[in-house]
Enzyme design. Structure first.
Site, PDB file in Angstrom:
ATOM      1  N   TYR A 299      54.816 -85.672 -23.314  1.00 47.64           N
ATOM      2  CA  TYR A 299      54.992 -87.222 -24.556  1.00 47.64           C
ATOM      3  C   TYR A 299      56.545 -87.189 -24.989  1.00 47.64           C
ATOM      4  O   TYR A 299      56.866 -86.048 -25.719  1.00 47.64           O
ATOM      5  CB  TYR A 299      54.009 -86.232 -25.837  1.00 47.64           C
ATOM      6  CG  TYR A 299      53.593 -87.117 -26.415  1.00 47.64           C
ATOM      7  CD1 TYR A 299      52.393 -87.341 -26.370  1.00 47.64           C
ATOM      8  CD2 TYR A 299      53.745 -87.170 -27.225  1.00 47.64           C
ATOM      9  CE1 TYR A 299      51.241 -88.802 -27.025  1.00 47.64           C
ATOM     10  CE2 TYR A 299      53.684 -88.356 -28.538  1.00 47.64           C
ATOM     11  CZ  TYR A 299      52.805 -88.993 -28.125  1.00 47.64           C
ATOM     12  OH  TYR A 299      51.961 -89.668 -28.970  1.00 47.64           O
ATOM     13  N   TYR A 352      53.975 -97.209 -25.668  1.00 42.96           N
ATOM     14  CA  TYR A 352      53.602 -96.168 -27.125  1.00 42.96           C
ATOM     15  C   TYR A 352      52.162 -96.608 -26.875  1.00 42.96           C
ATOM     16  O   TYR A 352      51.425 -97.001 -27.234  1.00 42.96           O
ATOM     17  CB  TYR A 352      54.704 -95.932 -27.511  1.00 42.96           C
ATOM     18  CG  TYR A 352      53.930 -95.219 -28.843  1.00 42.96           C
ATOM     19  CD1 TYR A 352      53.930 -93.717 -29.061  1.00 42.96           C
ATOM     20  CD2 TYR A 352      53.594 -95.577 -30.316  1.00 42.96           C
ATOM     21  CE1 TYR A 352      53.749 -92.913 -29.952  1.00 42.96           C
ATOM     22  CE2 TYR A 352      53.087 -94.855 -31.282  1.00 42.96           C
ATOM     23  CZ  TYR A 352      53.207 -93.392 -30.594  1.00 42.96           C
ATOM     24  OH  TYR A 352      52.810 -92.599 -32.088  1.00 42.96           O
TER      25      TYR A 352
END
Length: 398
Positions: A299, A352
Site C-alpha cells: 500500500y 487510488y
C-alpha cells in the site's frame, strides 16, 4: 499475544473474479453507478451472475450501502453483509471477511467492492475540516498536533522520524516513486500510462510537507473496483484458475491511532507496528516467509510507508529499505530487482482506490495475466493502508 499454528482459513476460499471501472479525475457519474459497474465487471470475469451472489463486503467509508448495490446490480437475497473500518486499512480485510464467510458456509459467493469520486467529490487528501461529535472526532482532537490536519502532514511526522533514526535523506523515498511510475508507464489502465519519472524529477517536485514531495503522495481518483470470493472448489469450475487466499490477517498496534500515533515509544515511530502484527500473523498462519514471496503489492499512499513495510515484513533489516529499493530493487524485470513491487503502478501510478486495485493486481500476477508479469509467481503478498489498523493477504495459485 496468543501463539497459534496455521489457521483453518488458508486454502478454503479463492478469488474468482476481478473488475473495475476506468480510473479518472472526473467520472461524471454517481458512486453507486461506479460500484455497480465494478461489481458487474467482476462477476462477468468470474463467469457468474448477480443472482449467484449471497454476500457483500465493503468499507465503512463507502457511500453505496451493500443493499443498495445489491438492488441496483440485480442481486437476490443476501445471507451475509459486512463493513470494515479504517479507510484504506480495510482493503485486504474485506477479502478476509468474505473468505471467512465462505469457509464457514455462511455464504457461497461474496463480492467485495469500493467505489468513490475521490477527486471530483470528497477529497480525502483535504484532511480534517469538520467532524460530527463522536469518539473518533474526540480522539483526533486530542491527538492532532496544532495545524497538522491532512494525511500528508500526519505521515510526514513518521517519515521525518524514520530519516532521523537511520541517518537517511529524503531522496531514499524516490526509489519507490520511480518504480511505481515505471510500472504505471506500461499499464494502459493507469492514469500515468506512458509517463515514467526519474529520480531527478522526484527530487525536483515541490514540497507538500517536508520530507514529502509531490511525487511521494498518491493520487486522488474517481473509480470503482470489485473482487469476487467463493470456495476453491467452485472457483475451479469458473472462467479462471482460482487464486487461493493462503492467509489473511488484520492488525492494530499498541497505542494505535488513525495515522496519528505520535505517542508510541521510541523506535515504533520509525516503523509501522500495525503492519508488523499483520506480517507475523501472515507468516505464522501460512507457514511461509519473505523468501517465498514472488511479487508484492504494498500500500503506497505515501512512499515512506512502502519502505517501512519492507522492513516490517522482514525483506530487509531496520533502516535498510532504502538500500534494498535502490538501483531498481523494486522494479520488475530489472537486473537489480530484489522484489517486484506494485507492478500495476500502485496508488501513485495507477489509481487510488483504497487498495482494492492492488488486490486485483495480486490476482493478475498469480493468474499470469498482469501487464508487467513476473515469471513463475507462486505467492503474492498484498497489504492494505498503513498508519491505521490494517490488513494483508497472501495469494497463491490453486
Amino acid at each position: 499475544m496468543s501463539v497459534r499454528g496455521r489457521d483453518s482459513l488458508g486454502g478454503r476460499a479463492a478469488i474468482a473474479g476481478i473488475g473495475a471501472t476506468e480510473f479518472s479525475k472526473d467520472s461524471g457519474r454517481s458512486e453507486l453507478k461506479l460500484a455497480v459497474e465494478a461489481v458487474r465487471a467482476a462477476l462477468d470475469d468470474a463467469g457468474l451472475t448477480p443472482g449467484d451472489v449471497d454476500g457483500m463486503v465493503t468499507f465503512t467509508m463507502d457511500t453505496s450501502p451493500e443493499i443498495a448495490v445489491a438492488q441496483a446490480a440485480g442481486m437476490g437475497e443476501l445471507g451475509f453483509f459486512a463493513r470494515v473500518h479504517y479507510g484504506g486499512g480495510a482493503a485486504c480485510a474485506t477479502v478476509m471477511q468474505a473468505a471467512m464467510a465462505v469457509a464457514t458456509g455462511v455464504a457461497e459467493v461474496v463480492v467485495c467492492y469500493r467505489a468513490f469520486n475521490e477527486r471530483s467529490g470528497r477529497r480525502f487528501g483535504a484532511g480534517v475540516q469538520q467532524r460530527e461529535p463522536s469518539a473518533e472526532g474526540a480522539a483526533l482532537g486530542v491527538n492532532l498536533p496544532s495545524g497538522l490536519l491532512t494525511p500528508a502532514s500526519w505521515v510526514a511526522m513518521s517519515a521525518q522520524r524514520y530519516l532521523y533514526a537511520y541517518g537517511l535523506e529524503a531522496s531514499v523515498f524516490g526509489h519507490v516513486a520511480v518504480a511505481d511510475r515505471k510500472h504505471a508507464a506500461t499499464n494502459p489502465a493507469a492514469y500515468f500510462y506512458g509517463k515514467p519519472i526519474t529520480l531527478a524529477e522526484h527530487a525536483a517536485s515541490r514540497w507538500i510537507v517536508e520530507p514529502l514531495r509531490l511525487l511521494d503522495c498518491c493520487q486522488e481518483t474517481d473509480g470503482g473496483s470489485a473482487i469476487v470470493v467463493t470456495s476453491v472448489e467452485r472457483a475451479r469450475d469458473l472462467r479462471h484458475p482460482p487464486v487461493v487466499v493462503r492467509a489473511a490477517a488484520q492488525g492494530a498496534g499498541r497505542a494505535q491511532e488513525q495515522m496519528t500515533s505520535y505517542y508510541r515509544q521510541d523506535r515504533d515511530l520509525a516503523g509501522l507496528p500495525e503492519m508488523g502484527v499483520v506480517a507475523r500473523q501472515l507468516w505464522r498462519t501460512s507457514g511461509l516467509g519473505p523468501g517465498d514471496v514472488d511479487v508484492a503489492v504494498l500500500y503506497d499512499h505515501f512512499t515512506p510507508f512502502v519502505l517501512m513495510q519492507l522492513e516490517e515484513f522482514g525483506f530487509c533489516g531496520r533502516g535498510e529499505a532504502g538500500d534494498f529499493a535502490a538501483g531498481g530493487g523494486l522494479e520488475a524485470g530489472g537486473a537489480g530487482c530484489r522484489l517486484p513491487v506494485n507492478t500495476h503502478g500502485g496508488q501513485l501510478g495507477e489509481a487510488y482506490l483504497h487498495g482494492m486495485n492492488g488486490i486485483a493486481e495480486g490476482v493478475r500476477q498469480v493468474r499470469g495475466t498482469a501487464v508487467n508479469q513476473v515469471g513463475g509467481v507462486a505467492h503474492a503478498l498484498v497489504t492494505a493502508g498503513t498508519g491505521v489498523p490494517t490488513s494483508g493477504l497472501i495469494l497463491g495459485a490453486g
